[in-house]
Design an enzyme around this catalytic site. Structure first.
Site, PDB file in Angstrom:
ATOM      1  N   GLU A   1       0.788  -0.964  -0.013  1.00  0.00           N
ATOM      2  CA  GLU A   1      -0.017   0.093  -0.041  1.00  0.00           C
ATOM      3  C   GLU A   1       0.923   1.344   0.049  1.00  0.00           C
ATOM      4  O   GLU A   1       1.897   1.281   0.484  1.00  0.00           O
ATOM      5  CB  GLU A   1      -0.910  -0.050   1.410  1.00  0.00           C
ATOM      6  CG  GLU A   1      -2.395   0.007   0.853  1.00  0.00           C
ATOM      7  CD  GLU A   1      -3.047   0.863   0.458  1.00  0.00           C
ATOM      8  OE1 GLU A   1      -2.540   1.676  -0.579  1.00  0.00           O
ATOM      9  OE2 GLU A   1      -4.138   1.125   0.660  1.00  0.00           O
ATOM     10  N   ASP A   2       0.410   2.305  -0.566  1.00  0.00           N
ATOM     11  CA  ASP A   2       1.248   3.651  -0.273  1.00  0.00           C
ATOM     12  C   ASP A   2       1.091   4.119   0.828  1.00  0.00           C
ATOM     13  O   ASP A   2       2.160   4.559   1.527  1.00  0.00           O
ATOM     14  CB  ASP A   2       0.453   4.673  -1.435  1.00  0.00           C
ATOM     15  CG  ASP A   2      -1.001   4.908  -1.071  1.00  0.00           C
ATOM     16  OD1 ASP A   2      -1.709   4.122  -0.328  1.00  0.00           O
ATOM     17  OD2 ASP A   2      -1.645   5.962  -1.940  1.00  0.00           O
TER      18      ASP A   2
ATOM     19  N   ASP B   1      -3.388   5.085   6.676  1.00  0.00           N
ATOM     20  CA  ASP B   1      -4.028   6.356   7.263  1.00  0.00           C
ATOM     21  C   ASP B   1      -4.869   5.888   8.328  1.00  0.00           C
ATOM     22  O   ASP B   1      -4.537   5.436   9.383  1.00  0.00           O
ATOM     23  CB  ASP B   1      -4.590   7.050   6.014  1.00  0.00           C
ATOM     24  CG  ASP B   1      -5.253   8.317   6.510  1.00  0.00           C
ATOM     25  OD1 ASP B   1      -4.256   8.994   7.208  1.00  0.00           O
ATOM     26  OD2 ASP B   1      -5.982   8.862   6.074  1.00  0.00           O
TER      27      ASP B   1
ATOM     28  N   PHE C   1      -1.447  16.286   4.621  1.00  0.00           N
ATOM     29  CA  PHE C   1      -1.746  15.474   3.328  1.00  0.00           C
ATOM     30  C   PHE C   1      -0.707  15.397   2.358  1.00  0.00           C
ATOM     31  O   PHE C   1       0.016  16.451   1.881  1.00  0.00           O
ATOM     32  CB  PHE C   1      -3.154  16.134   2.570  1.00  0.00           C
ATOM     33  CG  PHE C   1      -3.790  15.157   1.632  1.00  0.00           C
ATOM     34  CD1 PHE C   1      -4.472  14.116   2.141  1.00  0.00           C
ATOM     35  CD2 PHE C   1      -3.301  15.415   0.407  1.00  0.00           C
ATOM     36  CE1 PHE C   1      -5.095  13.214   1.237  1.00  0.00           C
ATOM     37  CE2 PHE C   1      -3.916  14.366  -0.656  1.00  0.00           C
ATOM     38  CZ  PHE C   1      -4.842  13.130  -0.162  1.00  0.00           C
TER      39      PHE C   1
ATOM     40  N   ARG D   1       0.801  12.009  -8.780  1.00  0.00           N
ATOM     41  CA  ARG D   1       1.409  10.688  -8.552  1.00  0.00           C
ATOM     42  C   ARG D   1       2.661  10.379  -9.294  1.00  0.00           C
ATOM     43  O   ARG D   1       3.336   9.827  -8.623  1.00  0.00           O
ATOM     44  CB  ARG D   1       0.572   9.476  -9.202  1.00  0.00           C
ATOM     45  CG  ARG D   1      -0.806   9.582  -8.673  1.00  0.00           C
ATOM     46  CD  ARG D   1      -1.625   8.035  -8.945  1.00  0.00           C
ATOM     47  NE  ARG D   1      -3.147   8.201  -9.001  1.00  0.00           N
ATOM     48  CZ  ARG D   1      -3.505   7.861  -7.953  1.00  0.00           C
ATOM     49  NH1 ARG D   1      -2.764   7.219  -6.761  1.00  0.00           N
ATOM     50  NH2 ARG D   1      -4.845   7.891  -7.725  1.00  0.00           N
TER      51      ARG D   1
HETATM   52  P1  IMP Z   1      -6.903   4.487   4.785  1.00  0.00           P
HETATM   53  O1  IMP Z   1      -8.033   3.513   4.520  1.00  0.00           O
HETATM   54  O2  IMP Z   1      -7.699   5.686   5.709  1.00  0.00           O
HETATM   55  O3  IMP Z   1      -5.801   3.938   5.583  1.00  0.00           O
HETATM   56  O4  IMP Z   1      -6.237   5.278   3.466  1.00  0.00           O
HETATM   57  C1  IMP Z   1      -6.663   4.674   2.311  1.00  0.00           C
HETATM   58  C2  IMP Z   1      -6.065   5.448   0.959  1.00  0.00           C
HETATM   59  O5  IMP Z   1      -6.246   6.570   1.269  1.00  0.00           O
HETATM   60  C3  IMP Z   1      -4.637   5.312   1.040  1.00  0.00           C
HETATM   61  O6  IMP Z   1      -4.331   3.867   0.103  1.00  0.00           O
HETATM   62  C4  IMP Z   1      -4.441   6.628  -0.083  1.00  0.00           C
HETATM   63  O7  IMP Z   1      -4.860   6.232  -1.458  1.00  0.00           O
HETATM   64  C5  IMP Z   1      -5.432   7.597   0.775  1.00  0.00           C
HETATM   65  N1  IMP Z   1      -4.877   8.395   1.542  1.00  0.00           N
HETATM   66  C6  IMP Z   1      -4.582   8.571   2.701  1.00  0.00           C
HETATM   67  N2  IMP Z   1      -3.734   9.315   3.277  1.00  0.00           N
HETATM   68  C7  IMP Z   1      -3.277  10.057   2.274  1.00  0.00           C
HETATM   69  C8  IMP Z   1      -2.567  11.221   1.906  1.00  0.00           C
HETATM   70  O8  IMP Z   1      -2.040  11.911   2.860  1.00  0.00           O
HETATM   71  N3  IMP Z   1      -2.121  11.647   0.565  1.00  0.00           N
HETATM   72  C9  IMP Z   1      -2.748  10.640  -0.395  1.00  0.00           C
HETATM   73  N4  IMP Z   1      -3.500   9.958  -0.280  1.00  0.00           N
HETATM   74  C10 IMP Z   1      -3.842   9.503   1.106  1.00  0.00           C
HETATM   75 MG    MG Z   2      -5.801   8.033  -3.460  1.00  0.00          MG
END
Ligand code: IMP
Ligand code: MG
Length: 179
Positions: A98-99, A102, A151, A164
């Protein structure tokens, strides 16, 4: 594009070093195991491409596309599968790539789903970890950098599908998403 970035948080060389070290560690940990490296689209694709080339043990590669965000900056908590894997995860040790971790809602959902489908073992490799925002009870087994509650974009991460292609991870100017 550069004008929209408040500051560079993690530079190209720093990323390359950490990714190489992580690839080495993963190669040691998965020696002799049937490994499936599963990238979560789209955010992971840059990290995934670099990490894969640092993994020296045999592995298969799959991608899933999930959506939890629409195009904003806050998670909705609802995970939708847009593209599923083509194989039965049964008998695989899966490394989800995963990137960023969060809220953790996306990965919690994916992990539970793949376990239900019979995966042997599931670990998570996240380029970035933003622990301040965690909602789900989940943590990354492998991570390269912890980031503050800002962010970030670049190296695969987007805002509204842009940025990206930046080669580094940077903090987006708040006025861009407050517009
Ligand atoms: P989560 O389910 O909240 O853990 O995050 C899911 C997705 O939200 C990540 O895979 C990202 O694509 C996006 N995301 C969360 N935080 C950021 C950020 O700071 N920048 C860009 N994308 C984010
Ligand atoms: Mg995204």
């Amino acid at each position: 594009m550069k004008d929209d970035i408040l500051k560079v948080l993690i530079g190209q060389e720093e990323i390359a070093e950490k990714v190489a070290a992580l690839g080495k560690k993963i190669s040691e940990d998965y020696q002799g195991k049937k490994l499936l490296v599963l990238g979560v689209l789209k955010g992971s694709f840059v990290f995934m491409a670099d990490l894969l080339r640092q993994i020296t043990v045999p592995c298969e590669v799959e991608f899933m596309a999930v959506s939890s965000y629409s195009s904003g900056v806050k998670t909705s908590g609802v995970v939708k599968i847009m593209k599923d894997i083509d194989i039965n995860p049964n008998a695989y040790n899966i490394l989800i790539v995963e990137d960023i971790l969060d809220s953790g809602l996306t990965l919690k959902y994916l992990k539970d789903l793949l376990l239900q489908r019979g995966a042997l073992d599931i670990r998570i490799a996240a380029l970035l970890d933003k622990p301040a925002r965690r909602l789900a009870d989940i943590k990354a087994d492998y991570t390269c950098f912890e980031v503050p509650d800002e962010f970030v974009v670049g190296y695969g991460l987007d805002y509204a599908e842009k940025y990206r292609n930046l080669p580094y991870v940077g903090v987006l100017k708040p006025e861009i998403y407050q517009k």
